[in-house]
Design an enzyme around this catalytic site. Structure first.
Site, PDB file in Angstrom:
ATOM      1  N   PHE A  88       1.080  -1.357   0.113  1.00  0.00           N
ATOM      2  CA  PHE A  88       0.186  -0.518  -0.041  1.00  0.00           C
ATOM      3  C   PHE A  88       0.577   1.665   0.149  1.00  0.00           C
ATOM      4  CE2 PHE A  88      -3.358   2.729   1.414  1.00  0.00           C
ATOM      5  CZ  PHE A  88      -4.361   2.492   0.437  1.00  0.00           C
ATOM      6  N   SER A 126      -7.686  -9.840  -1.473  1.00  0.00           N
ATOM      7  CA  SER A 126      -7.521 -10.032  -0.079  1.00  0.00           C
ATOM      8  C   SER A 126      -6.591 -10.113   0.714  1.00  0.00           C
ATOM      9  CB  SER A 126      -9.082  -9.760   0.167  1.00  0.00           C
ATOM     10  OG  SER A 126      -9.562 -10.068   1.537  1.00  0.00           O
ATOM     11  N   ARG A 127      -5.576 -10.133   1.661  1.00  0.00           N
ATOM     12  CA  ARG A 127      -5.538 -11.741   2.463  1.00  0.00           C
ATOM     13  C   ARG A 127      -5.762 -12.177   2.868  1.00  0.00           C
ATOM     14  NH1 ARG A 127      -0.554  -7.216   3.692  1.00  0.00           N
ATOM     15  NH2 ARG A 127      -2.680  -5.693   3.710  1.00  0.00           N
ATOM     16  N   ASN A 128      -7.389 -10.881   3.400  1.00  0.00           N
ATOM     17  CA  ASN A 128      -7.574 -11.780   4.901  1.00  0.00           C
ATOM     18  C   ASN A 128      -8.574 -13.498   3.896  1.00  0.00           C
ATOM     19  OD1 ASN A 128      -7.601 -10.245   7.023  1.00  0.00           O
ATOM     20  ND2 ASN A 128      -7.072  -8.388   5.452  1.00  0.00           N
ATOM     21  N   LYS A 142     -14.452  -4.757   8.636  1.00  0.00           N
ATOM     22  CA  LYS A 142     -14.931  -5.793   7.513  1.00  0.00           C
ATOM     23  C   LYS A 142     -13.557  -6.269   7.294  1.00  0.00           C
ATOM     24  CE  LYS A 142     -10.557  -3.388   5.505  1.00  0.00           C
ATOM     25  NZ  LYS A 142      -9.981  -4.846   4.936  1.00  0.00           N
ATOM     26  N   GLY A 193     -11.049   2.877   3.605  1.00  0.00           N
ATOM     27  CA  GLY A 193     -11.715   2.386   2.978  1.00  0.00           C
ATOM     28  C   GLY A 193     -11.355   1.544   1.184  1.00  0.00           C
ATOM     29  N   ASP A 227     -15.550  -1.040   1.926  1.00  0.00           N
ATOM     30  CA  ASP A 227     -15.010  -2.212   1.569  1.00  0.00           C
ATOM     31  C   ASP A 227     -14.880  -3.130   2.628  1.00  0.00           C
ATOM     32  OD1 ASP A 227     -11.831  -2.405   2.235  1.00  0.00           O
ATOM     33  OD2 ASP A 227     -11.373  -0.723   3.790  1.00  0.00           O
ATOM     34  N   LYS A 254      -5.420  -0.403   8.951  1.00  0.00           N
ATOM     35  CA  LYS A 254      -6.288  -1.055   8.829  1.00  0.00           C
ATOM     36  C   LYS A 254      -6.374  -1.678  10.230  1.00  0.00           C
ATOM     37  CE  LYS A 254      -8.020  -0.408   4.007  1.00  0.00           C
ATOM     38  NZ  LYS A 254      -8.718  -0.755   3.247  1.00  0.00           N
ATOM     39  N   ALA A 260      -4.070  -2.310  -3.133  1.00  0.00           N
ATOM     40  CA  ALA A 260      -2.584  -1.425  -3.574  1.00  0.00           C
ATOM     41  C   ALA A 260      -2.693  -1.389  -5.071  1.00  0.00           C
ATOM     42  CB  ALA A 260      -1.146  -1.781  -3.166  1.00  0.00           C
TER      43      ALA A 260
END
Length: 309
Positions: free
Chosen positions: A9, A240-242, A177, A122, A230, A94, A126
């Site tokens: 990011f 998304s890593r999550n 989120k 938000g 988000d 975040k 990246a």
């Protein structure tokens, strides 16, 4: 402009602002010489840093605005080690700090009491920001006049910022989120389908609003970019890593320990709080810690008492 943190990011923001005409100094804790030579960072491969980006490991950077693009769990130590001297500090992390329970903007304000502090958050990957794709984010600053000045300064033709004074709400939207994204990834990883994912998103959003209300945030903030926007992004993309972590968890696969999964820290901080009704967060924490397998986790959620929506 100074950007602390040369992860994906931070590098993406450096590319964006350099292209917009800012002289940018990118601080890297490790590997600054390699990044300067190759013009590329490990976490954003294939994206070249413009020549207008100066890369350094020297934390003594003179700038009017400093963007803090390091993971929440590393933010306190980074601030203590670097002592950014810019009058305006904008956190781009975040999450919730597990040690203090604070969000990144409040961590920054505690460490740097003389600075104007804001939170940038938000729906944003990246790689999309670095590619110059249109993106809209939330900028939260308790001082609305200072926030308006930062909003004007940090918006670009392809990066549109919306403003709020609800710092806690913006912090929580970005943190919570990620927990729901882990759950959504687990649902898809287990092969339960898109209908189940939609249910997780909807009920997860209700859970996010309850936690925000209990923390004194404005629930409507969660309906904006920093919450719902988000949430939709991270629950629906392998970028998304999550989400990827949740999918790996459900499949029983190993996950790269070098990849930051902020939602896991947030879930562990919130789970088990008897004052909060957070069934999805509780299950995510139990799954990650091996206290439940996926079948038992699904049974726990589906067996909850029926109630009005």
């Amino acid at each position: 402009m100074a950007i602390y943190g040369a992860g994906a990011f931070g590098a993406g923001l450096a590319v964006t602002y350099a292209r917009a005409g800012w002289p940018v100094t990118l601080w890297a804790r490790d590997g600054a010489e390699t990044i300067a030579a190759t013009r590329e960072t490990r976490n954003l491969p294939g994206v070249k840093l413009p020549e207008a980006v100066r890369v350094t490991s020297d934390s003594a950077i003179r700038a009017d605005i400093a963007l803090l693009a390091v993971p929440t769990q590393a933010l306190s130590s980074m601030l203590a080690a670097t002592r950014p001297g810019a009058p305006a500090l904008v956190s781009c992390a975040k999450g919730i700090d597990r040690a203090s329970g604070l969000g990144p903007a409040r961590l920054t304000a505690r460490a740097c009491p003389g600075a104007t502090v804001a939170q940038l958050t938000g729906p944003s990957f990246a790689v999309d920001i670095a590619a110059g794709l249109p993106t809209a984010l939330t900028l939260a600053c308790a001082d609305d006049d200072a926030g308006a000045a930062l909003q004007e300064a940090l918006s670009t033709p392809m990066l549109r910022l919306y403003r709020t004074t609800d710092v806690i709400g913006a912090e929580l939207g970005g943190a919570l989120k990620n927990v729901i994204a882990i759950a959504a990834g687990a649902v898809i990883g287990a092969g339960l389908g898109d209908s189940a994912r939609a249910a997780i998103i909807a009920r997860g959003f209700a859970e996010m609003r309850r936690v925000a209300r209990a923390a004194g945030a404005e629930e409507d903030t969660l309906s904006g970019l920093s919450g719902l926007g988000d949430l939709v992004l991270t629950c629906g993309s392998e970028k998304s890593r999550n989400f990827r972590y949740g999918a790996a968890l459900a499949r029983g696969e190993a996950f790269d320990p070098g990849v930051t999964v902020e939602g896991l820290h947030t879930a562990r901080r919130i789970a088990g709080d008897a004052t909060l009704d957070t069934p999805i967060t509780d299950v995510v924490a139990a799954l990650a810690e091996g206290r439940l397998d996926f079948a038992a986790a699904l049974d726990r959620l589906m067996a909850r008492p029926l109630k009005p929506e």
